[in-house]
Design an enzyme around this catalytic site. Sequence first.
Site, PDB file in Angstrom:
ATOM      1  N   ALA A  29     -31.699   9.251 -36.580  1.00  0.00           N
ATOM      2  CA  ALA A  29     -31.572   9.974 -37.846  1.00  0.00           C
ATOM      3  C   ALA A  29     -30.588   9.248 -38.751  1.00  0.00           C
ATOM      4  CB  ALA A  29     -31.114  11.405 -37.589  1.00  0.00           C
ATOM      5  N   ASN A  30     -30.227   9.862 -39.869  1.00  0.00           N
ATOM      6  CA  ASN A  30     -29.225   9.290 -40.781  1.00  0.00           C
ATOM      7  C   ASN A  30     -28.391  10.421 -41.365  1.00  0.00           C
ATOM      8  OD1 ASN A  30     -30.394  10.162 -43.464  1.00  0.00           O
ATOM      9  ND2 ASN A  30     -32.134   9.037 -42.617  1.00  0.00           N
ATOM     10  N   ARG A  31     -27.408  10.071 -42.185  1.00  0.00           N
ATOM     11  CA  ARG A  31     -26.416  11.040 -42.642  1.00  0.00           C
ATOM     12  C   ARG A  31     -26.776  11.778 -43.916  1.00  0.00           C
ATOM     13  NH1 ARG A  31     -22.000  10.347 -39.543  1.00  0.00           N
ATOM     14  NH2 ARG A  31     -21.720   8.306 -38.579  1.00  0.00           N
ATOM     15  N   ALA A  95     -34.020  10.630 -47.537  1.00  0.00           N
ATOM     16  CA  ALA A  95     -33.595   9.390 -46.887  1.00  0.00           C
ATOM     17  C   ALA A  95     -34.505   9.198 -45.672  1.00  0.00           C
ATOM     18  CB  ALA A  95     -32.138   9.481 -46.474  1.00  0.00           C
TER      19      ALA A  95
END
Length: 221
Positions: A29-31, A95
């Site tokens: 995943a990402n932030r 994102a």
Amino acid sequence: DLRKPLAGRRAVVTSGPTHEPIDPVRYIANRSSGRQGHAIAAALAQLGAEVTLVSGPTRLPDPPGCTVRHIETAREMLAACEAALPADIAVCAAAVADWHVAGPSDRKLKKDGGGPPALELAENPDILATLSAPGGRRPALVIGFAAETGDVLAYATAKRARKGCDWIVANDVSPGTGTFGGSDNTVHLIRADAVESWPTMTKEAVAARLAEAAAAYFERI
Ligand code: C5P
């Protein structure tokens, strides 16, 4: 605000990160917080648009006045966007992970002494580029985001051309700007023939101004 300049217009908005499974309990995943995308969905709905928000996993409540499709992976995000067409406006603020794990395990990977597993990655679809591709179902106004760390305008202008979208909202996410997960954003709106640099404002204010710009676009055509 009682004006509904986007009444009768349909919009699809992507927001948040994607989660790409490694096995049943782990993911890549990402932030991304989803704050900017959710604010845009709410702002478009406030101006009267019929909004489908396609959201990856976030900690945010569903914004008022929107239909929300909750998805996890990039491929699910694309499918949900396509299911929301036809639309007049597409805003890709998510994102999206660039890659997913090819053939994720259907059992939890074990530390079996054989060393760490090698993860093979495969490319994800580019949702913005797909929605921007010419064709009968292309939304009239497709808006992408560009998060850059330096040379923001040059990279974002090139990205607008490469993705085929109409507008790019470019922001500087260099460490120290606090954009990621923060409440404020400093952006440039890049169109084919003009660049506007907006003052630093809250993500809600960026969303409201972008929704007004979209309404003005439809008033002109
Ligand atoms: O290529 P890059 O990720 O920098 O482009 C950012 C823009 O493209 C954002 O609008 C993002 O939502 C969109 N994007 C997408 N699908 C991808 C990758 C990026 O829609 N797989």
